[in-house]
Design an enzyme around this catalytic site. Sequence first.
Site: not given
Length: 543
Positions: A302, A373, A377
């Site tokens: 990020k 990123d 999940r």
Amino acid sequence: MIFRRLLLHPQRLSNSSIFYRRFLTDVNLVKNLSSPSKDYDALIIVATELDQIKEYVHNSVTKDLQKFSQLNKKFNKELTLMINDNVPGKRLIYTPTGKIHRDYDDVRRFTDAASAGMKKALSLGAKAPLIASFGSKQYQQAHLVSLLSALDTTYVPLQVREDKPEKKNKVERLGVFIGQPSLDNNYNEKLINYARAIEMGRVVARDIGGADPERMAPPRVAEYVQDLFNKSSDVKINIIKDKNEFENNFPLFAAVNRAANNIDRHQGRLIFLEYQGQGEIDSTLLLVGKGVTYDTGGLDIKTGGAMTSMSYDKCGAANVAGFFKILSELKPKQFKAIGVMAVARNNCGEESYATDEILKSRAGVRIRVGNTDAEGRLVIADPLCYMKELAVKEVNPQLFTMATLTGHVVRSYGDNYTAVMDNGPARANRIAQKLQTLGEEIGDPFEISTIRREDFDFINDKSEVTDLLQCNRRPSNATDRGHQYPAAFLARASGLDKHGCDSEKPLNYTHLDIAGSAGKLPNMPTARPIPALCQMFIADRVL
């Protein structure tokens, strides 16, 4: 069976973390407002109009407020503070809801009013406020909503309690008056006990979700949870920390954990919780929570300040712990719950899992990594598969995943709403609609999204090598259906797609994306949607 392997941790938390259990035993029903009480030092009135309170308060209270209303044209829209000798502490706080019948009004008008009144009382130095709720026929849960809002304002963050003991409490006790007769003489007492338990759970969720990424690194989350349930005979706990077990039984989780595994204080944990109430079980909840204690984005790191608030990426798992705390307090009968807190840190380093890497899930599904990123999940897919394996043997099972999963859901619905998505069997049973209705009643609102065929098409990998694509290269908020297709991925990667409407053993599965509703810095986590889940699975058993 994983619950046979109990791994204990010797470290314990400081007593400051226990404070709320003590305070929350001192929330009491008050049955008379007409004379001042020495037990309390402020009166907060939450009402839609002055006429509601006349028969319950000293006549000087009504008279003073009526006089002031003639001088202030915004009387019904803003808080009023007055001195009155006939209320506790001489502090009278009247906090109106404002209009509640317009198309866009909802029960959160009571949330706002109660919160404003409590904050004013605390700012005046009150340590034992008495809140009087007068509710509304239109909103059946208005009393509960007001009480939960009042309790919410008393929260002190864990790291303040630990680092600044002199600030560990905002109040010493809380009185509650409910200005509405009940056919059940004990109902109001039960309502207060129910609200108190929900707040205990929300405290746990805020403690875990809101603490910084070192204070609540995975091992310390495990220590907190173990301390929480160490003396509970109602909640079983098991903690897995072995790297080999992750790799053998939870390989997707292991991939995300890989970069952090060489740092002892960041090593991942899978925390399993189980509650079984007395009597013959008639319903089973299986709950998986995402607990990414800090999300750097991994190798797809990020940038541009986008890591801010990423310590809140653990709020799904935090809510699981909070929900089980409520179960341990209320002990609903004939109900069983199994929870998994998937707690890991998405580090960036030489051991990081990588884009283009091919992983094989617990369900045997081959997955190509599209973006590191999109770790959430992967963290919860294998625990969801494990829960699926349990669910086929349970009574009336309902599977949930709860995760701060996508920025797309925030772009779609804003900061205040949880997105709820059903698989086929859950949709047939209208789980999302039921949860939305219950959430609307308690001020914990949901927006319903639908998992469609385009979402399953999107995750099909176009190569011959793998079955699924974990994620595309673009951010979710720049991708069509960016919060729906991850729910399809979870169903496929866990093997739940084999338990749809057309299977011999259909399983209800509902995904909750709480990226918007969980909260973000500088505010504390909201602990939502714990209240709505309590309304759905606990309320009818204890009220």
